[in-house]
Motif scaffolding. Structure first.
Motif, PDB file in Angstrom:
ATOM      1  N   ALA A  33      16.267  21.342   9.167  1.00  0.00           N
ATOM      2  CA  ALA A  33      16.443  21.864   7.808  1.00  0.00           C
ATOM      3  C   ALA A  33      16.134  20.799   6.767  1.00  0.00           C
ATOM      4  O   ALA A  33      15.503  21.066   5.736  1.00  0.00           O
ATOM      5  CB  ALA A  33      17.881  22.362   7.639  1.00  0.00           C
ATOM      6  N   ARG A  34      16.583  19.561   7.027  1.00  0.00           N
ATOM      7  CA  ARG A  34      16.294  18.480   6.093  1.00  0.00           C
ATOM      8  C   ARG A  34      14.794  18.199   6.017  1.00  0.00           C
ATOM      9  O   ARG A  34      14.240  17.982   4.933  1.00  0.00           O
ATOM     10  CB  ARG A  34      17.052  17.223   6.518  1.00  0.00           C
ATOM     11  CG  ARG A  34      16.965  16.091   5.489  1.00  0.00           C
ATOM     12  CD  ARG A  34      17.712  14.861   5.949  1.00  0.00           C
ATOM     13  NE  ARG A  34      19.146  15.136   6.139  1.00  0.00           N
ATOM     14  CZ  ARG A  34      19.744  15.171   7.321  1.00  0.00           C
ATOM     15  NH1 ARG A  34      19.034  14.950   8.432  1.00  0.00           N
ATOM     16  NH2 ARG A  34      21.038  15.426   7.420  1.00  0.00           N
ATOM     17  N   ASP A  36      12.455  20.387   6.570  1.00  0.00           N
ATOM     18  CA  ASP A  36      11.825  21.515   5.889  1.00  0.00           C
ATOM     19  C   ASP A  36      11.963  21.380   4.374  1.00  0.00           C
ATOM     20  O   ASP A  36      11.019  21.633   3.629  1.00  0.00           O
ATOM     21  CB  ASP A  36      12.463  22.807   6.373  1.00  0.00           C
ATOM     22  CG  ASP A  36      11.878  24.029   5.677  1.00  0.00           C
ATOM     23  OD1 ASP A  36      10.685  24.290   5.883  1.00  0.00           O
ATOM     24  OD2 ASP A  36      12.604  24.687   4.915  1.00  0.00           O
ATOM     25  N   LEU A  37      13.145  20.967   3.896  1.00  0.00           N
ATOM     26  CA  LEU A  37      13.350  20.828   2.454  1.00  0.00           C
ATOM     27  C   LEU A  37      12.508  19.709   1.866  1.00  0.00           C
ATOM     28  O   LEU A  37      12.038  19.801   0.729  1.00  0.00           O
ATOM     29  CB  LEU A  37      14.832  20.571   2.170  1.00  0.00           C
ATOM     30  CG  LEU A  37      15.784  21.751   2.416  1.00  0.00           C
ATOM     31  CD1 LEU A  37      17.228  21.321   2.209  1.00  0.00           C
ATOM     32  CD2 LEU A  37      15.445  22.913   1.494  1.00  0.00           C
ATOM     33  N   ARG A  38      12.296  18.678   2.621  1.00  0.00           N
ATOM     34  CA  ARG A  38      11.543  17.535   2.096  1.00  0.00           C
ATOM     35  C   ARG A  38      10.039  17.687   2.269  1.00  0.00           C
ATOM     36  O   ARG A  38       9.263  17.241   1.424  1.00  0.00           O
ATOM     37  CB  ARG A  38      12.007  16.252   2.785  1.00  0.00           C
ATOM     38  CG  ARG A  38      13.440  15.845   2.431  1.00  0.00           C
ATOM     39  CD  ARG A  38      13.799  14.537   3.091  1.00  0.00           C
ATOM     40  NE  ARG A  38      15.152  14.097   2.726  1.00  0.00           N
ATOM     41  CZ  ARG A  38      15.705  12.973   3.165  1.00  0.00           C
ATOM     42  NH1 ARG A  38      15.037  12.178   3.981  1.00  0.00           N
ATOM     43  NH2 ARG A  38      16.923  12.647   2.778  1.00  0.00           N
ATOM     44  N   THR A  40       8.185  20.661   2.926  1.00  0.00           N
ATOM     45  CA  THR A  40       7.515  21.877   2.458  1.00  0.00           C
ATOM     46  C   THR A  40       6.878  21.720   1.083  1.00  0.00           C
ATOM     47  O   THR A  40       5.732  22.149   0.886  1.00  0.00           O
ATOM     48  CB  THR A  40       8.512  23.048   2.460  1.00  0.00           C
ATOM     49  OG1 THR A  40       8.984  23.250   3.792  1.00  0.00           O
ATOM     50  CG2 THR A  40       7.851  24.321   1.964  1.00  0.00           C
TER      51      THR A  40
END
Length: 326
Positions: A33-34, A36-38, A40
């Motif tokens: 998740a981390r 993906d947030l950074r 994307t």
């Protein structure tokens, strides 16, 4: 006597509970998740940077490499270091082109921005046919540069031009608009202003519509006139947009090419018999594709890039003071 009656609470409906997943995801899930947030956002904007690297950075680097050579268009290529730059700095024809470019830029850009600001302020008011006028100021932008040049060349004709006819009503003799620097600069500047004023006015108009109306209402209650509201509210609030418009106008003005070429009527890139309105862009094209000296033209292109940076810094030093910010 008081009678108390206890109302039974409504029965709670029992049903299958929805599973919300594990409250404490594993270390792998948190890492994904981390990531993906950074990652994307960079992935989504990467196409622009890839295209810029191919069509922007690579041409810049390749032009810098060519400028260090005696590079003929279809001939030998010899490394000469900074010889092209030293020769270019001592070239009077190049500095004549710089003077013409800066002169046309100053004559064209200052009235253009002032007129665009006035037009945007007028179109921001409630007037009849406002949509018609807003669309009308964009018509010059969609007109072909060739058509604009043909029309303005006829207007500035010596014997049958409308400009000379109008000046003759005041006793002014016919002017050879292409034969002198100042007259050619004025003629080309009017072509630029006619074509690009509406574009800048629309950008400024869009920015004006984002200014809160409460500021104008409060100023009216305090007794501020419309002129005072314009200078104390509108212009300071337009500061970021004005900086953008000035930057774009600076880049466009210092890379001026199409208008003077079409005004010349003869695509030799000479800018008149004595180069009286030859711009730096015309000088670069002439050196590259008429004299076939790609190295010399590449060096001139890099000096033009430096000139644009200097012009942007100078203009930014003025525009950043709008609104009282030093």
């Amino acid at each position: 006597m008081t009678l108390n009656v206890d109302t039974p609470a409504p029965a709670r409906r029992e049903g299958p509970r929805r599973s919300s997943g594990p409250r404490n995801p594993g270390r792998g899930g948190r890492g994904l998740a981390r990531f993906d947030l950074r990652a994307t956002p960079y992935f989504l904007v990467s196409p622009y940077f890839l295209l810029f690297a191919v069509f922007g950075l690579f041409p810049l680097g390749y032009t810098a490499w060519v400028s260090l050579h005696d590079w003929e268009l279809a001939g030998d290529k010899t490394f000469t270091g900074l010889d092209n730059y030293t020769e270019l700095i001592a070239d009077g024809a190049f500095w004549n082109a710089v003077l013409n470019t800066v002169g046309i830029f100053v004559i064209a850009t200052i009235p253009q921005l002032v007129l665009a600001l006035m037009l945007a302020n007028a179109l921001n008011k409630r007037i009849r046919g406002r949509l018609f006028f807003r669309l009308g100021i964009l018509l010059p932008l969609v007109t072909s540069v060739v058509a604009v040049a043909v029309v303005f060349t006829q207007l500035y004709g010596r014997d049958y031009g409308m400009i000379n006819w109008f000046l003759s009503l005041f006793g002014v003799e016919a002017i050879e608009w292409q034969n002198q620097s100042w007259s050619a600069w004025i003629a080309i500047a009017t072509m630029i202003d006619w074509r690009w004023t509406g574009y800048n006015a629309i950008i400024l108009l869009a920015a004006m519509q984002t200014i809160p109306k409460d500021l104008y209402e409060a100023a009216s209650l305090d007794g501020a006139s419309a002129r005072r509201q314009f200078w104390q509210i509108t212009v300071p609030m337009l500061r970021p947009t004005l900086i953008f418009v000035v930057f774009v106008s600076t880049i466009g003005g210092l890379t001026l090419f199409a208008e003077p070429v079409m005004f010349e009527g003869n695509p030799t890139m000479a800018g008149g018999a004595t180069g009286q309105y030859q711009t730096v862009a015309m000088f670069i094209v002439k050196e590259a594709f008429r004299d076939f000296d790609m190295g010399y033209a590449s060096a001139a292109a890099w000096l033009l890039f430096a000139l644009i940076l200097i012009g942007i810094l100078i203009n930014y030093s003025f525009t950043r003071r709008i609104g009282g910010k030093k």
